[in-house]
Design an enzyme around this catalytic site. Structure first.
Site, PDB file in Angstrom:
ATOM      1  N   LYS A  63       1.902  10.076   8.475  1.00  0.00           N
ATOM      2  CA  LYS A  63       1.222   9.505   9.648  1.00  0.00           C
ATOM      3  C   LYS A  63       1.739  10.045  10.997  1.00  0.00           C
ATOM      4  CE  LYS A  63      -0.688   5.300   7.595  1.00  0.00           C
ATOM      5  NZ  LYS A  63      -2.070   5.251   8.019  1.00  0.00           N
ATOM      6  N   PHE A  73       0.867  -1.193   0.000  1.00  0.00           N
ATOM      7  CA  PHE A  73       0.000   0.000   0.000  1.00  0.00           C
ATOM      8  C   PHE A  73       0.898   1.235   0.000  1.00  0.00           C
ATOM      9  CE2 PHE A  73      -2.498   3.504   1.426  1.00  0.00           C
ATOM     10  CZ  PHE A  73      -3.740   3.290   0.846  1.00  0.00           C
ATOM     11  N   ASP A 118       9.265   3.239   1.869  1.00  0.00           N
ATOM     12  CA  ASP A 118       8.037   3.908   2.285  1.00  0.00           C
ATOM     13  C   ASP A 118       7.845   3.658   3.784  1.00  0.00           C
ATOM     14  OD1 ASP A 118       5.405   4.436   3.010  1.00  0.00           O
ATOM     15  OD2 ASP A 118       4.578   3.858   1.062  1.00  0.00           O
ATOM     16  N   THR A 134       1.999  24.823  -4.931  1.00  0.00           N
ATOM     17  CA  THR A 134       1.738  26.077  -4.223  1.00  0.00           C
ATOM     18  C   THR A 134       2.205  26.015  -2.767  1.00  0.00           C
ATOM     19  OG1 THR A 134      -0.135  26.640  -5.628  1.00  0.00           O
ATOM     20  CG2 THR A 134      -0.033  27.714  -3.482  1.00  0.00           C
TER      21      THR A 134
END
Lengths: 460, 460
Positions: free
Chosen positions: B318, B181, B287, B343
């Site tokens: 997280k 994931f 990750d 931005t």
């Protein structure tokens, strides 16, 4: 003018402290695009103050993302409110464990300004994310209709999607327009068509691109040509939708293409898009990331169009200081839970801040103010264009509040010269200067801005 | 145990007020995944309190994203600090107009915990965004190498990328693993391979998927089989990299596959990935969105591997309460400004909060504490597995702090029963219960958790 603070520039721009500070930052964080380093504590209202003590009238407002001014008292109060403190300290996975006040915050804030025809919201953290979430909702709706209501997913779909293969991962497209900017994620970037610097070297989906009308100015002298141009673009849109190699599930468009050069189209053009998308079951997404929250003299720019039926989804970010999409059709809520989902689903701290912004805008009639000031600013820019016809071309945005722009020969050089006069403005497209004042930009700021333009152009 | 607050459950879960509140919310915001509605003001430390007054020991912590407890005093102080208030009120376009304190906040906060071998950072707003930004950096590096250092972009590249066509928009891939994931954007979702609910109906890039080792437990009884399995997966990785239809520019992997079922692999496997990626110039992205910030008994889970050379990029979110990626190789900064840009480039308010979290973790040795408590928790779970061998299988995570999991027959039912006993836990994969306590989960909370497991399993 009474009440107008004057800009103050005491150093070259960027100043020595800005330069040293950016250099230090660049060791750990890409600082090559830094214009100057800011002392936000000293910035106030329409004025931004850099670390060298230079004070600029800010007509760029953080790439169009400051709604009600630096250190706005209502926002200062909101930032210290119990709700914001709680949201900062106890960040929830909103989809699973929302706060007891999440419902009220949405209803008293963002939903209070939900565009006509919408009454539901999905929150996000950036315009890019909001657009991608909207695409996903549109794609799931498309497949839901194809599959048939209540029909279960097949085993083949379930398995193939884990391999990124059909039929589970189908070829579905989103149509966008030449010169558009919709973000930098892999999906939103596939809809962004503004500049190579945004897209080069990044894989993209094979999605269709339609021409955005190229209007000629002044509008009242080119009615016939412009109507023909818009008709041509509409025909191209329908041709692309009906002939693309895969289903076009959504069409996304900015009311005014901003990054791409402040390109406008008429209400009739957008009504045409509404008609074509409705006819072909294409979800009509209006990307109000840059135009929303009062920037064009209405709360949402698409209100200028008076459509026969509302857009299907409206995405927002920037001046909202949070992000997400509004919609009305409950079929845009996917068939089961957890399909449109992520850990945070936006940031409640920023959503509470947004509520304060909305109240400030509504209580002080800032959209109306900006519409009014924008008209005066337009008149001054028209005079400027008369005086400097070579340097101020294709002036555009009339009737769109202070969301004004014009083409010029060397936009980057102009921006640099304006900064050294204490005016912070920005460019877009390849030859355009865009004005993005805050909603609190007042009559008293117009002469400051215009004097600077005249100084630069007079010396050119 | 002294100091341990007991859970209190006075209603069915979800309670009547939670239910009514979620129903009201669902009118405007998809609330179908709401477990219960929370009173965060009453929640404290490891305990979450719902609107019906039920108090749960929270061993799920907002899908693994609460680092140091609800209403942590250090975070409360940070939330009211001038820097956070300023960042909330004056949100900058960081890339253009950073605050004078941005450099210091990065160095005193996130960079203080930069993984070994990294000294640069790019900030983002979610794990999904962080991963996509990492992919883009890897792809730009790949093309930079192909193009040759200092070689200008060709006109063909510049024009074709605006059409989403080659050579400007090339076919470049990221390799990920089965059951992984990595997020829900169109790029990160193309690397996510966990469940159909995450992926179905969404177009995906044709990127390679390698098998993640399926280890047999207990590990010490299956050394040979597990080594063979990891070897097989490594060979597959190299085969995919060398034979894929387009260049594999990056490989992304979770140190422990979380959403996909808490799947582990050995340090040797990850060293193998480091070797293969180095050999083929593939950017090795770890990750650490779920495993980072002390979750596994080290600050970063990949520290457990003692690699011969560090990963190229490490993404986080997280528990950091903000997001981004760390890296060391300056070639991962694109060749020109504005290529990796947006931005906001993250949210400084959340980055300041992150600094407070980091100080709290380091000052109170919370990673060491969690490692220690995790060991004890592991021992208790081993006893539980002995007593309920049918219901507690494949217990895993030994030596990884309190990042523990086991398989069970009906994980969703177990979670429901645990909630009605005042324990909030979560599932992952198809048959797994995952424990994701906060770093402040103490010895005194272990018996509360274990008693509940024993009550549920004893009644089964």
């Amino acid at each position: 003018m009474p009440g107008a603070v004057l800009p103050e520039v005491a150093t070259q721009i960027p100043g020595p402290i800005s330069k040293a500070s950016a250099k230090k930052l660049d060791e750990v964080f890409d600082a090559r695009a830094v214009h100057f380093v800011v002392d936000y504590d000293k910035s106030e209202g329409n004025y931004i103050v850099d670390v060298d003590g230079n004070r600029y009238l800010d007509v760029y407002s953080q790439i169009a993302s400051v709604p009600v001014g630096y250190n706005n008292p209502a926002m200062l109060a909101a930032a210290q409110s119990p709700d914001v403190i709680s949201a900062l300290v106890n960040r929830p996975a909103i989809g699973n464990f929302p706060s007891r006040w999440w419902n009220d915050i949405l209803r008293e804030g963002l939903l209070r300004v939900a565009p006509a025809g919408t009454d539901k919201i999905f929150t996000a953290q950036s315009g890019s994310e909001a657009n991608e979430l909207a695409f996903k909702a549109a794609m799931m709706l498309w497949r839901r209709r194809e599959r048939g209501e209540g029909v279960a997913w097949t085993q083949e779909e379930i398995e193939s999607c884990l391999d990124n293969a059909k039929p589970g991962s189908p070829d579905l497209a989103v149509l966008a327009f030449k010169n558009s900017f919709h973000g930098r994620g892999f999906g939103s970037l596939s809809c962004t068509r503004s500049k190579a610097v945004h897209k080069l070297d990044i894989p993209a989906f094979n999605w269709p691109k339609a021409d955005f009308p190229v209007l000629q100015y002044p509008l009242d002298k080119h009615e016939k040509e412009n109507a023909a141009e818009e008709k041509r673009c509409l025909e191209q849109v329908e041709m692309l939708i009906t002939s693309w190699h895969c289903p076009v599930t959504a069409l996304i468009i900015e009311p005014i293409q901003s990054e791409g050069g402040d390109n406008h189209a008429s209400p009739a053009f957008f009504q045409g898009l509404r008609d074509i998308t409705a006819k072909h079951n294409v979800v009509f997404i209006v990307d109000e990331v840059q135009t929303g929250f009062g920037a064009t003299g209405k709360f949402w720019a698409h209100e200028h169009w008076h459509l026969s039926s509302p857009p299907d989804m409206i995405t927002f970010s920037k001046r909202a200081q949070c992000a997400g999409y509004f919609f009305g059709n409950e079929k845009l809520v996917p068939d089961t839970a957890y399909r449109q989902f992520n850990t945070w689903i936006g940031d409640p701290a920023r959503v509470v801040m947004s509520k304060a912004i909305i109240h400030e805008i509504l209580d002080k009639n800032l959209v109306e103010k900006s519409a009014r000031v924008g008209e005066k600013l337009w008149a001054e820019l028209e005079l400027l264009a008369l005086d400097y016809p070579e340097l101020v071309q294709n002036l555009r945005g009339k009737g769109k509040g202070a969301f004004l722009a014009f083409d010029t020969r060397e936009p980057a050089a102009l921006v640099g010269k304006m900064r050294s006069l204490g005016i912070n403005i920005g460019t877009c497209g390849t030859r355009t200067v865009r004005l993005r004042p805050m909603l609190i930009f007042g009559d008293e700021h117009i002469p400051i801005l215009m004097d600077a333009f005249r100084k630069v152009f007079g010396a050119a």
